[in-house]
Design a protein around this motif. Structure first.
Motif, PDB file in Angstrom:
ATOM      1  N   TYR A  52       0.835  -1.203   0.000  1.00  0.00           N
ATOM      2  CA  TYR A  52       0.000   0.000   0.000  1.00  0.00           C
ATOM      3  C   TYR A  52       0.869   1.252   0.000  1.00  0.00           C
ATOM      4  O   TYR A  52       0.585   2.208  -0.717  1.00  0.00           O
ATOM      5  CB  TYR A  52      -0.954  -0.003   1.198  1.00  0.00           C
ATOM      6  CG  TYR A  52      -1.862   1.203   1.231  1.00  0.00           C
ATOM      7  CD1 TYR A  52      -2.774   1.418   0.206  1.00  0.00           C
ATOM      8  CD2 TYR A  52      -1.799   2.125   2.260  1.00  0.00           C
ATOM      9  CE1 TYR A  52      -3.609   2.520   0.212  1.00  0.00           C
ATOM     10  CE2 TYR A  52      -2.631   3.239   2.272  1.00  0.00           C
ATOM     11  CZ  TYR A  52      -3.539   3.425   1.252  1.00  0.00           C
ATOM     12  OH  TYR A  52      -4.353   4.525   1.259  1.00  0.00           O
ATOM     13  N   ASP A  82      -9.285   6.914  -2.953  1.00  0.00           N
ATOM     14  CA  ASP A  82     -10.059   5.678  -2.881  1.00  0.00           C
ATOM     15  C   ASP A  82      -9.092   4.518  -3.117  1.00  0.00           C
ATOM     16  O   ASP A  82      -8.254   4.577  -4.016  1.00  0.00           O
ATOM     17  CB  ASP A  82     -11.160   5.685  -3.948  1.00  0.00           C
ATOM     18  CG  ASP A  82     -12.019   4.431  -3.899  1.00  0.00           C
ATOM     19  OD1 ASP A  82     -12.197   3.873  -2.801  1.00  0.00           O
ATOM     20  OD2 ASP A  82     -12.521   4.004  -4.963  1.00  0.00           O
ATOM     21  N   SER A  83      -9.208   3.473  -2.298  1.00  0.00           N
ATOM     22  CA  SER A  83      -8.307   2.333  -2.446  1.00  0.00           C
ATOM     23  C   SER A  83      -8.860   1.120  -1.724  1.00  0.00           C
ATOM     24  O   SER A  83      -9.597   1.256  -0.746  1.00  0.00           O
ATOM     25  CB  SER A  83      -6.932   2.675  -1.869  1.00  0.00           C
ATOM     26  OG  SER A  83      -6.073   1.564  -1.964  1.00  0.00           O
ATOM     27  N   ASP A  84      -8.497  -0.069  -2.215  1.00  0.00           N
ATOM     28  CA  ASP A  84      -8.799  -1.285  -1.464  1.00  0.00           C
ATOM     29  C   ASP A  84      -7.608  -1.666  -0.585  1.00  0.00           C
ATOM     30  O   ASP A  84      -7.613  -2.695   0.055  1.00  0.00           O
ATOM     31  CB  ASP A  84      -9.177  -2.433  -2.394  1.00  0.00           C
ATOM     32  CG  ASP A  84      -8.034  -2.882  -3.292  1.00  0.00           C
ATOM     33  OD1 ASP A  84      -6.949  -2.271  -3.266  1.00  0.00           O
ATOM     34  OD2 ASP A  84      -8.235  -3.855  -4.041  1.00  0.00           O
ATOM     35  N   LYS A  85      -6.576  -0.817  -0.578  1.00  0.00           N
ATOM     36  CA  LYS A  85      -5.350  -0.980   0.207  1.00  0.00           C
ATOM     37  C   LYS A  85      -4.591  -2.257  -0.156  1.00  0.00           C
ATOM     38  O   LYS A  85      -3.821  -2.769   0.620  1.00  0.00           O
ATOM     39  CB  LYS A  85      -5.638  -0.931   1.709  1.00  0.00           C
ATOM     40  CG  LYS A  85      -6.183   0.407   2.165  1.00  0.00           C
ATOM     41  CD  LYS A  85      -6.288   0.458   3.656  1.00  0.00           C
ATOM     42  CE  LYS A  85      -6.763   1.678   4.280  1.00  0.00           C
ATOM     43  NZ  LYS A  85      -7.229   2.811   3.779  1.00  0.00           N
ATOM     44  N   ASP A  86      -4.841  -2.755  -1.349  1.00  0.00           N
ATOM     45  CA  ASP A  86      -4.163  -3.965  -1.784  1.00  0.00           C
ATOM     46  C   ASP A  86      -3.751  -3.891  -3.251  1.00  0.00           C
ATOM     47  O   ASP A  86      -2.584  -4.030  -3.565  1.00  0.00           O
ATOM     48  CB  ASP A  86      -5.070  -5.176  -1.561  1.00  0.00           C
ATOM     49  CG  ASP A  86      -4.406  -6.475  -1.957  1.00  0.00           C
ATOM     50  OD1 ASP A  86      -3.185  -6.609  -1.781  1.00  0.00           O
ATOM     51  OD2 ASP A  86      -5.112  -7.377  -2.451  1.00  0.00           O
ATOM     52  N   SER A  87      -4.715  -3.647  -4.139  1.00  0.00           N
ATOM     53  CA  SER A  87      -4.408  -3.760  -5.554  1.00  0.00           C
ATOM     54  C   SER A  87      -4.503  -2.460  -6.341  1.00  0.00           C
ATOM     55  O   SER A  87      -4.014  -2.400  -7.458  1.00  0.00           O
ATOM     56  CB  SER A  87      -5.340  -4.796  -6.191  1.00  0.00           C
ATOM     57  OG  SER A  87      -6.687  -4.370  -6.072  1.00  0.00           O
ATOM     58  N   TYR A  88      -5.157  -1.442  -5.814  1.00  0.00           N
ATOM     59  CA  TYR A  88      -5.258  -0.187  -6.562  1.00  0.00           C
ATOM     60  C   TYR A  88      -5.383   0.998  -5.614  1.00  0.00           C
ATOM     61  O   TYR A  88      -5.747   0.847  -4.451  1.00  0.00           O
ATOM     62  CB  TYR A  88      -6.462  -0.195  -7.513  1.00  0.00           C
ATOM     63  CG  TYR A  88      -7.771   0.102  -6.819  1.00  0.00           C
ATOM     64  CD1 TYR A  88      -8.269   1.402  -6.755  1.00  0.00           C
ATOM     65  CD2 TYR A  88      -8.502  -0.909  -6.202  1.00  0.00           C
ATOM     66  CE1 TYR A  88      -9.457   1.688  -6.095  1.00  0.00           C
ATOM     67  CE2 TYR A  88      -9.682  -0.639  -5.555  1.00  0.00           C
ATOM     68  CZ  TYR A  88     -10.160   0.666  -5.504  1.00  0.00           C
ATOM     69  OH  TYR A  88     -11.325   0.945  -4.851  1.00  0.00           O
ATOM     70  N   ILE A  89      -5.096   2.177  -6.150  1.00  0.00           N
ATOM     71  CA  ILE A  89      -5.333   3.432  -5.446  1.00  0.00           C
ATOM     72  C   ILE A  89      -5.773   4.454  -6.493  1.00  0.00           C
ATOM     73  O   ILE A  89      -5.229   4.486  -7.603  1.00  0.00           O
ATOM     74  CB  ILE A  89      -4.102   3.925  -4.661  1.00  0.00           C
ATOM     75  CG1 ILE A  89      -4.452   5.131  -3.801  1.00  0.00           C
ATOM     76  CG2 ILE A  89      -2.953   4.236  -5.576  1.00  0.00           C
ATOM     77  CD1 ILE A  89      -3.401   5.489  -2.767  1.00  0.00           C
ATOM     78  N   THR A 107      -5.711   6.580 -11.427  1.00  0.00           N
ATOM     79  CA  THR A 107      -5.707   5.261 -10.791  1.00  0.00           C
ATOM     80  C   THR A 107      -4.426   4.517 -11.123  1.00  0.00           C
ATOM     81  O   THR A 107      -3.991   4.497 -12.270  1.00  0.00           O
ATOM     82  CB  THR A 107      -6.914   4.419 -11.257  1.00  0.00           C
ATOM     83  OG1 THR A 107      -8.109   5.121 -10.930  1.00  0.00           O
ATOM     84  CG2 THR A 107      -6.938   3.047 -10.604  1.00  0.00           C
ATOM     85  N   LYS A 109      -2.795   0.650 -10.542  1.00  0.00           N
ATOM     86  CA  LYS A 109      -3.046  -0.734 -10.120  1.00  0.00           C
ATOM     87  C   LYS A 109      -1.704  -1.424  -9.946  1.00  0.00           C
ATOM     88  O   LYS A 109      -0.812  -1.299 -10.785  1.00  0.00           O
ATOM     89  CB  LYS A 109      -3.895  -1.470 -11.157  1.00  0.00           C
ATOM     90  CG  LYS A 109      -5.285  -0.899 -11.276  1.00  0.00           C
ATOM     91  CD  LYS A 109      -6.110  -1.660 -12.287  1.00  0.00           C
ATOM     92  CE  LYS A 109      -7.500  -1.053 -12.373  1.00  0.00           C
ATOM     93  NZ  LYS A 109      -8.318  -1.681 -13.403  1.00  0.00           N
TER      94      LYS A 109
END
Length: 131
Positions: A52, A82-89, A107, A109
């Motif tokens: 992250y 915005d992020s899933d804190k794993d695969s994208y921001i 974005t 990834k």
């Protein structure tokens, strides 16, 4: 008499320095030893935090430059993240200059590396699809 005291002081400073170096080496070995004793869950958690951080660093370096190249307007701090804190921001900015862009979204990834999507005023400037 003062000449006799000087060599002893230099020797004690040298001894202190040697002890400090040995102590630093021992602390390093201790940290490495403790690090190897982490559970799988701790290692996965550490890897997620590093991932992250890397995503965020890449986004804050690449996105403002890409926005400036596309619009001529320099952006600094995103208004939304915005992020899933794993695969994208995804970082979003609101334009500040009259006549400049109104909104921009960038974005990144982790599987693609680099900017995967840059949208300025609802127009895709960069749009890469993952394979």
């Amino acid at each position: 008499m003062s000449e006799d005291n000087e060599p002893k002081e230099k020797m004690s400073e040298s001894a202190k320095l040697a002890i400090a170096v040995v102590g630093a080496i021992l602390v390093g070995f201790a940290l490495v030893g403790l690090n190897n004793q982490q559970s799988t869950e701790q290692k996965e958690s550490s890897a997620m935090v590093r991932n992250y951080f890397n995503l965020q660093t890449m986004a804050t370096e690449a996105c403002p430059k890409a926005i400036k190249d596309a619009t001529g307007e320099q952006v600094y701090f995103p208004s939304e993240t915005d992020s899933d804190k794993d695969s994208y921001i995804t970082l979003k900015w609101v334009g500040e200059k009259k006549g400049g862009f109104k909104k921009a979204s960038c974005t990144i990834k982790s599987v693609m590396g680099g900017i995967s999507e840059l949208i300025i005023d609802d127009k895709a400037v960069i749009q890469r699809k993952s394979k």
